[in-house]
Motif scaffolding. Structure first.
Motif, PDB file in Angstrom:
ATOM      1  N   ARG A  79       0.833  -1.207   0.000  1.00 49.61           N
ATOM      2  CA  ARG A  79       0.000   0.000   0.000  1.00 49.61           C
ATOM      3  C   ARG A  79       0.868   1.258   0.000  1.00 49.61           C
ATOM      4  NH1 ARG A  79      -4.114   0.148   4.671  1.00 49.61           N
ATOM      5  NH2 ARG A  79      -4.832   1.959   3.487  1.00 49.61           N
ATOM      6  N   ALA A  80       2.012   1.189   0.683  1.00 48.22           N
ATOM      7  CA  ALA A  80       2.929   2.331   0.685  1.00 48.22           C
ATOM      8  C   ALA A  80       3.425   2.613  -0.731  1.00 48.22           C
ATOM      9  CB  ALA A  80       4.093   2.062   1.617  1.00 48.22           C
ATOM     10  N   LEU A  81       3.793   1.557  -1.460  1.00 48.71           N
ATOM     11  CA  LEU A  81       4.254   1.736  -2.836  1.00 48.71           C
ATOM     12  C   LEU A  81       3.168   2.357  -3.706  1.00 48.71           C
ATOM     13  CD1 LEU A  81       6.331  -1.488  -3.605  1.00 48.71           C
ATOM     14  CD2 LEU A  81       7.152   0.867  -3.533  1.00 48.71           C
ATOM     15  N   ASP A  82       1.936   1.933  -3.498  1.00 50.48           N
ATOM     16  CA  ASP A  82       0.821   2.523  -4.255  1.00 50.48           C
ATOM     17  C   ASP A  82       0.752   4.032  -4.012  1.00 50.48           C
ATOM     18  OD1 ASP A  82       0.097   0.085  -5.319  1.00 50.48           O
ATOM     19  OD2 ASP A  82      -1.465  -0.310  -3.814  1.00 50.48           O
ATOM     20  N   CYS A  83       0.948   4.442  -2.765  1.00 51.56           N
ATOM     21  CA  CYS A  83       0.914   5.869  -2.438  1.00 51.56           C
ATOM     22  C   CYS A  83       2.067   6.616  -3.098  1.00 51.56           C
ATOM     23  CB  CYS A  83       0.964   6.069  -0.924  1.00 51.56           C
ATOM     24  SG  CYS A  83      -0.536   5.578  -0.052  1.00 51.56           S
ATOM     25  N   TYR A  84       3.264   6.056  -3.024  1.00 59.07           N
ATOM     26  CA  TYR A  84       4.413   6.714  -3.640  1.00 59.07           C
ATOM     27  C   TYR A  84       4.218   6.856  -5.149  1.00 59.07           C
ATOM     28  CZ  TYR A  84       6.883   5.715   0.771  1.00 59.07           C
ATOM     29  OH  TYR A  84       7.260   5.655   2.080  1.00 59.07           O
ATOM     30  N   ARG A  85       3.657   5.828  -5.765  1.00 59.31           N
ATOM     31  CA  ARG A  85       3.476   5.875  -7.221  1.00 59.31           C
ATOM     32  C   ARG A  85       2.351   6.822  -7.611  1.00 59.31           C
ATOM     33  NH1 ARG A  85       4.781  -0.616  -7.685  1.00 59.31           N
ATOM     34  NH2 ARG A  85       7.050  -0.322  -7.688  1.00 59.31           N
ATOM     35  N   ARG A  86       1.367   6.960  -6.744  1.00 56.09           N
ATOM     36  CA  ARG A  86       0.327   7.969  -7.000  1.00 56.09           C
ATOM     37  C   ARG A  86       0.951   9.361  -6.932  1.00 56.09           C
ATOM     38  NH1 ARG A  86      -3.448  10.043  -9.771  1.00 56.09           N
ATOM     39  NH2 ARG A  86      -5.095  11.133  -8.622  1.00 56.09           N
ATOM     40  N   ALA A  87       1.840   9.581  -5.968  1.00 58.28           N
ATOM     41  CA  ALA A  87       2.531  10.868  -5.863  1.00 58.28           C
ATOM     42  C   ALA A  87       3.376  11.130  -7.104  1.00 58.28           C
ATOM     43  CB  ALA A  87       3.410  10.883  -4.612  1.00 58.28           C
ATOM     44  N   GLN A  88       3.995  10.095  -7.631  1.00 56.08           N
ATOM     45  CA  GLN A  88       4.812  10.254  -8.833  1.00 56.08           C
ATOM     46  C   GLN A  88       3.954  10.663 -10.034  1.00 56.08           C
ATOM     47  OE1 GLN A  88       6.757   6.447  -9.255  1.00 56.08           O
ATOM     48  NE2 GLN A  88       7.647   6.579  -7.194  1.00 56.08           N
ATOM     49  N   GLU A  89       2.768  10.089 -10.132  1.00 59.45           N
ATOM     50  CA  GLU A  89       1.861  10.453 -11.223  1.00 59.45           C
ATOM     51  C   GLU A  89       1.456  11.917 -11.130  1.00 59.45           C
ATOM     52  OE1 GLU A  89      -1.400   7.800 -10.850  1.00 59.45           O
ATOM     53  OE2 GLU A  89      -0.255   6.012 -11.432  1.00 59.45           O
ATOM     54  N   LEU A  90       1.241  12.365  -9.903  1.00 62.29           N
ATOM     55  CA  LEU A  90       0.797  13.743  -9.692  1.00 62.29           C
ATOM     56  C   LEU A  90       1.931  14.750  -9.846  1.00 62.29           C
ATOM     57  CD1 LEU A  90      -1.482  13.063  -6.611  1.00 62.29           C
ATOM     58  CD2 LEU A  90      -2.269  13.806  -8.869  1.00 62.29           C
ATOM     59  N   ALA A  91       3.137  14.338  -9.501  1.00 61.92           N
ATOM     60  CA  ALA A  91       4.294  15.253  -9.542  1.00 61.92           C
ATOM     61  C   ALA A  91       5.484  14.513 -10.137  1.00 61.92           C
ATOM     62  CB  ALA A  91       4.607  15.783  -8.152  1.00 61.92           C
ATOM     63  N   PRO A  92       5.459  14.215 -11.430  1.00 62.15           N
ATOM     64  CA  PRO A  92       6.502  13.379 -12.039  1.00 62.15           C
ATOM     65  C   PRO A  92       7.887  14.019 -12.052  1.00 62.15           C
ATOM     66  CG  PRO A  92       5.046  14.286 -13.720  1.00 62.15           C
ATOM     67  CD  PRO A  92       4.423  14.596 -12.407  1.00 62.15           C
ATOM     68  N   GLN A  93       7.973  15.321 -11.868  1.00 63.13           N
ATOM     69  CA  GLN A  93       9.276  15.997 -11.878  1.00 63.13           C
ATOM     70  C   GLN A  93       9.865  16.181 -10.492  1.00 63.13           C
ATOM     71  OE1 GLN A  93      10.837  16.693 -14.877  1.00 63.13           O
ATOM     72  NE2 GLN A  93       9.093  15.445 -15.548  1.00 63.13           N
ATOM     73  N   GLU A  94       9.168  15.706  -9.452  1.00 65.01           N
ATOM     74  CA  GLU A  94       9.675  15.811  -8.092  1.00 65.01           C
ATOM     75  C   GLU A  94      10.371  14.505  -7.721  1.00 65.01           C
ATOM     76  OE1 GLU A  94       6.679  16.972  -5.327  1.00 65.01           O
ATOM     77  OE2 GLU A  94       6.102  18.763  -6.472  1.00 65.01           O
ATOM     78  N   PRO A  95      11.619  14.567  -7.249  1.00 63.74           N
ATOM     79  CA  PRO A  95      12.385  13.335  -6.997  1.00 63.74           C
ATOM     80  C   PRO A  95      11.952  12.546  -5.773  1.00 63.74           C
ATOM     81  CG  PRO A  95      13.670  15.264  -6.362  1.00 63.74           C
ATOM     82  CD  PRO A  95      12.435  15.781  -7.037  1.00 63.74           C
ATOM     83  N   TYR A 118      15.847   4.907  -7.799  1.00 68.18           N
ATOM     84  CA  TYR A 118      16.804   5.965  -7.492  1.00 68.18           C
ATOM     85  C   TYR A 118      17.255   6.676  -8.763  1.00 68.18           C
ATOM     86  CZ  TYR A 118      17.267   4.291  -2.665  1.00 68.18           C
ATOM     87  OH  TYR A 118      17.034   3.947  -1.354  1.00 68.18           O
ATOM     88  N   GLY A 119      17.389   5.923  -9.839  1.00 69.92           N
ATOM     89  CA  GLY A 119      17.772   6.535 -11.112  1.00 69.92           C
ATOM     90  C   GLY A 119      16.743   7.551 -11.586  1.00 69.92           C
ATOM     91  N   LYS A 120      15.472   7.259 -11.377  1.00 70.34           N
ATOM     92  CA  LYS A 120      14.416   8.199 -11.753  1.00 70.34           C
ATOM     93  C   LYS A 120      14.489   9.468 -10.901  1.00 70.34           C
ATOM     94  CE  LYS A 120      11.218   4.610 -13.356  1.00 70.34           C
ATOM     95  NZ  LYS A 120       9.940   3.887 -13.085  1.00 70.34           N
ATOM     96  N   ALA A 121      14.794   9.300  -9.616  1.00 72.68           N
ATOM     97  CA  ALA A 121      14.943  10.476  -8.753  1.00 72.68           C
ATOM     98  C   ALA A 121      16.105  11.337  -9.211  1.00 72.68           C
ATOM     99  CB  ALA A 121      15.155  10.034  -7.302  1.00 72.68           C
ATOM    100  N   ILE A 122      17.206  10.699  -9.577  1.00 69.16           N
ATOM    101  CA  ILE A 122      18.392  11.428 -10.030  1.00 69.16           C
ATOM    102  C   ILE A 122      18.117  12.175 -11.331  1.00 69.16           C
ATOM    103  CG2 ILE A 122      20.752  11.083 -10.905  1.00 69.16           C
ATOM    104  CD1 ILE A 122      20.849   8.655  -8.887  1.00 69.16           C
ATOM    105  N   ALA A 123      17.257  11.601 -12.171  1.00 66.76           N
ATOM    106  CA  ALA A 123      16.954  12.208 -13.476  1.00 66.76           C
ATOM    107  C   ALA A 123      16.009  13.400 -13.380  1.00 66.76           C
ATOM    108  CB  ALA A 123      16.354  11.151 -14.409  1.00 66.76           C
ATOM    109  N   CYS A 124      15.391  13.611 -12.222  1.00 68.18           N
ATOM    110  CA  CYS A 124      14.485  14.748 -12.058  1.00 68.18           C
ATOM    111  C   CYS A 124      15.269  16.060 -12.065  1.00 68.18           C
ATOM    112  CB  CYS A 124      13.713  14.628 -10.741  1.00 68.18           C
ATOM    113  SG  CYS A 124      12.455  13.340 -10.725  1.00 68.18           S
ATOM    114  N   PRO A 125      14.610  17.165 -12.427  1.00 68.38           N
ATOM    115  CA  PRO A 125      15.279  18.464 -12.365  1.00 68.38           C
ATOM    116  C   PRO A 125      15.859  18.714 -10.969  1.00 68.38           C
ATOM    117  CG  PRO A 125      13.189  18.661 -13.507  1.00 68.38           C
ATOM    118  CD  PRO A 125      13.237  17.267 -12.952  1.00 68.38           C
TER     119      PRO A 125
END
Length: 325
Positions: A79-95, A118-125
């Motif tokens: 369920r935690a992962l679901d929340c993190y991925r929902r946050a990513q959908e809403l703010a894809p440029q936030e690491p 982690y690679g996706k976080a690093i790739a964010c602005p």
């Protein structure tokens, strides 16, 4: 509890928080209150605030991340992962959403997926230095020494210098068997007040460089800073297996091993301690027991290269010293 006291306490809270009483610019958001409660360890209250925030605004990415943190703390990782991925959908440029996903996946042992997150976080602005630090550690654990070193180089290059980062960079250099560079880097880590592990790491490097006295000194400092099973055992090994007779001390090694065992009632570190116990058995003239202990590591699939060298020496009836072929 007396209701008058409750009301008085509530009034005091209002006086401290309302703009008309304290000059605050605004009432803290539910998400901010959730973050505050989470940092204090009040998980139920934090969840309540995050739920209120999401009820008011389902598009609040920070609230989704906070809710995920609470679920992760409570062991509800899916369920935690679901929340993190929902946050990513809403703010894809936030690491941060990717970073938190990486932490959780790493805790679940999903190393490759964690490295990807982690690679996706690093790739964010703006990137994420902490994501690089964590990814570097996982890459090192996988044996990808060069990629790990590249991450720590990048962190230092962007101003993220610290004792801990220098220590991990030293480990990456050790992994690449760049011993002189590793020794220098770990010295920098120690100067920057790295964790006690930096002393032990440098001792290992100095063994590889044949600097036996310096290695023993480093292990003694590691033990003085942090009395752990690993540090006790590492010093015992040096006192047993140094090729320099003047640095060997069998009885002190025996004391250190006994203390290490006392700190390991569940035998979690038994394989680490077995080779040290074998060294003591050989020193006591019980070669058969020394061989049996090391053969047990081989049979269990936990023997390392030095264990195999030690076993070969004992089978030939000769002592084993670090640095021997």
């Amino acid at each position: 509890m007396d209701s008058k006291w409750i009301n008085t306490a509530r009034a005091a809270l209002l006086a401290a928080a309302l703009p008309g009483f304290c000059g605050c610019s605004k009432w803290p958001s539910e998400t901010a209150l959730g973050d505050r409660s989470y940092r204090r360890g009040a998980l139920e209250r934090a969840a309540l605030h995050y739920d209120r925030a999401l009820e008011a605004d389902p598009g609040d990415a920070a609230a989704w991340r906070g809710r995920g943190n609470v679920l992760a703390e409570n062991g509800e990782s899916d369920r935690a992962l679901d929340c993190y991925r929902r946050a990513q959908e809403l703010a894809p440029q936030e690491p941060m959403g990717y970073f938190l996903e990486g932490i959780l996946l790493g805790e679940r042992g999903e190393t490759d997926a964690a490295i990807e997150a982690y690679g996706k976080a690093i790739a964010c602005p703006g990137g994420s230095p902490w994501a690089r630090i964590n990814r570097g550690k996982l890459l090192l654990e996988k044996g990808d020494c060069a990629a790990s070193l590249a991450d720590y180089d990048a962190v230092i290059g962007t101003g993220g210098d610290s004792g801990g980062v220098r220590m991990m960079r030293g480990r990456a250099l050790s992994c690449l068997e760049r011993w002189n560079e590793a020794e220098s880097e770990l010295g920098k880590a120690i100067a920057l007040h790295a964790p006690a592990g930096a002393w032990s790491d440098r001792a290992f490097v100095r063994v590889k460089l044949g600097k036996w006295e310096e290695a023993r000194s480093d292990e003694m400092k590691a033990l003085a800073a942090d009395k752990t099973v690993a540090n006790l055992n590492n010093l015992a090994i040096l006192l047993l297996a140094s090729p320099r007779e003047d640095l060997r001390d069998t009885e002190r090694a025996r004391e250190l091993l006994a203390e290490a065992r006392s700190l390991d009632p569940d035998n979690r570190y038994a394989p680490w301690l077995a080779s040290t116990e074998a060294g003591l058995a050989f020193a006591d003239g019980d070669t058969d027991r020394a061989i049996a202990l090391l053969q047990g590591l081989v049979d269990a699939g936990t023997a390392e290269l030095d264990d195999l060298k030690q076993l070969d020496a004992y089978r030939r009836g000769v002592p084993y010293y670090l640095g021997g072929e």
